[in-house]
Design a protein around this motif. Structure first.
Motif, short mmCIF file in Angstrom:
data_model
loop_
_atom_site.label_atom_id
_atom_site.label_comp_id
_atom_site.label_asym_id
_atom_site.label_seq_id
_atom_site.Cartn_x
_atom_site.Cartn_y
_atom_site.Cartn_z
N ALA A 144 -11.39 -36.04 -4.98
CA ALA A 144 -12.76 -35.72 -5.41
C ALA A 144 -13.62 -36.98 -5.44
O ALA A 144 -14.77 -36.97 -4.98
CB ALA A 144 -12.71 -35.08 -6.80
N GLY A 145 -13.06 -38.07 -5.98
CA GLY A 145 -13.82 -39.31 -6.06
C GLY A 145 -14.17 -39.87 -4.70
O GLY A 145 -15.28 -40.37 -4.48
N VAL A 146 -13.24 -39.77 -3.75
CA VAL A 146 -13.49 -40.27 -2.40
C VAL A 146 -14.59 -39.45 -1.71
O VAL A 146 -15.53 -40.00 -1.13
CB VAL A 146 -12.20 -40.23 -1.55
N ASN A 166 -11.99 -27.14 3.10
CA ASN A 166 -11.23 -26.13 2.38
C ASN A 166 -11.97 -25.78 1.09
O ASN A 166 -12.84 -26.53 0.64
CB ASN A 166 -9.79 -26.60 2.11
N PRO A 167 -11.68 -24.63 0.46
CA PRO A 167 -12.46 -24.16 -0.69
C PRO A 167 -12.59 -25.18 -1.82
O PRO A 167 -13.64 -25.30 -2.44
CB PRO A 167 -11.68 -22.92 -1.15
N PHE A 168 -11.52 -25.93 -2.10
CA PHE A 168 -11.58 -26.87 -3.22
C PHE A 168 -12.47 -28.07 -2.89
O PHE A 168 -13.23 -28.53 -3.73
CB PHE A 168 -10.17 -27.34 -3.57
N ASN A 169 -12.37 -28.57 -1.67
CA ASN A 169 -13.21 -29.71 -1.28
C ASN A 169 -14.68 -29.36 -1.24
O ASN A 169 -15.54 -30.22 -1.41
CB ASN A 169 -12.76 -30.26 0.07
N LEU A 170 -15.00 -28.09 -0.98
CA LEU A 170 -16.40 -27.66 -0.92
C LEU A 170 -17.11 -27.88 -2.26
O LEU A 170 -18.31 -28.12 -2.30
CB LEU A 170 -16.50 -26.19 -0.49
N GLY A 224 -14.47 -27.99 -9.71
CA GLY A 224 -13.63 -28.47 -8.63
C GLY A 224 -12.39 -29.19 -9.13
O GLY A 224 -11.31 -29.05 -8.56
N LEU A 225 -12.55 -29.93 -10.22
CA LEU A 225 -11.42 -30.68 -10.76
C LEU A 225 -10.37 -29.77 -11.40
O LEU A 225 -9.23 -30.19 -11.61
CB LEU A 225 -11.90 -31.70 -11.80
#
Length: 209
Positions: free
Chosen positions: A97-99, A150-154, A88-89
């Motif tokens: 990502a941290g939140v 969204n795909p990245f947050n998943l 993801g990163l």
């Protein structure tokens, strides 16, 4: 509040601060090396540090069949968490990502404990979880809930869910923390080890880093 409670709060604050620092540091790492290699080196280093500590503090290496079962599942989930974390990163933002991970992990953990662990949550705890979720939404500047998916947050949502499961297993297995973390790290190391033979190889990976 007694001295033990104050020390516990300080320790938790210190642990969360280190976890927060891990996100931007990991973002820098994934720009330098393959996520599988980073995860492999991370777990190998943790294993190498924890196992001697088990000898130093005379922690037994033995596991019952039940403990072995839960530790193996936790090892797989821990590896999955790191895979989602680093993958993801590669595309997402470290702050976002941290939140997401920090906000959703306790929410997932509490929900799983309620539905599968029979744990009851007080109204104050429910309010705290809701407040944390709403605060996370504000920190992420989300106008629509669908934008969270969204795909990245998943990747980060999946990582938060995996971490919540690992946390629940660590409570259920009832073994020494050093033993649990040591075996989980060893299992995660073994799961990423094939990358050295099926991927670019250790020499090429380190040269590219």
């Amino acid at each position: 509040m007694d001295r033990t409670q104050r020390m516990y709060i300080l320790a938790m604050f210190f642990a969360m601060s280190l976890w927060a620092i891990a996100w931007p540091c990991s973002k820098i790492l994934v720009q330098q090396a393959h996520p599988y290699l980073i995860a492999l080196m991370r777990f190998a280093l943790v294993s190498a540090c924890i196992l001697p500590l088990m000898l130093l503090f005379r922690v037994s290496f033995s596991l019952s069949k039940t403990q072995c079962f839960f530790v193996c599942i936790a090892g797989v989930l821990n590896a999955l968490y790191s895979l989602l974390f680093f993958q993801g990163l590669m595309f997402g933002d470290a702050g976002r990502a941290g939140v997401i991970s920090t906000t959703l992990s306790p929410i997932f953990g509490s929900l799983l404990s309620m539905f599968f662990g029979g744990m009851s949550i007080s109204m104050r705890e429910k309010f705290g979880l809701l407040l944390g979720f709403v605060s996370g939404i504000f920190l992420l500047h989300i106008q629509e809930f669908s934008s969270l998916l969204n795909p990245f947050n998943l990747f980060f949502i999946g990582a938060a869910f995996s971490w919540a499961l690992v946390t629940l297993l660590s409570k259920k297995v009832h073994i020494h923390p050093l033993k649990f973390n040591g075996y989980v790290s060893c299992i995660s190391t073994l799961l990423f080890l094939p990358y050295l033979f099926l991927g670019e190889g250790i020499e090429e990976s380190l040269r590219a880093a």
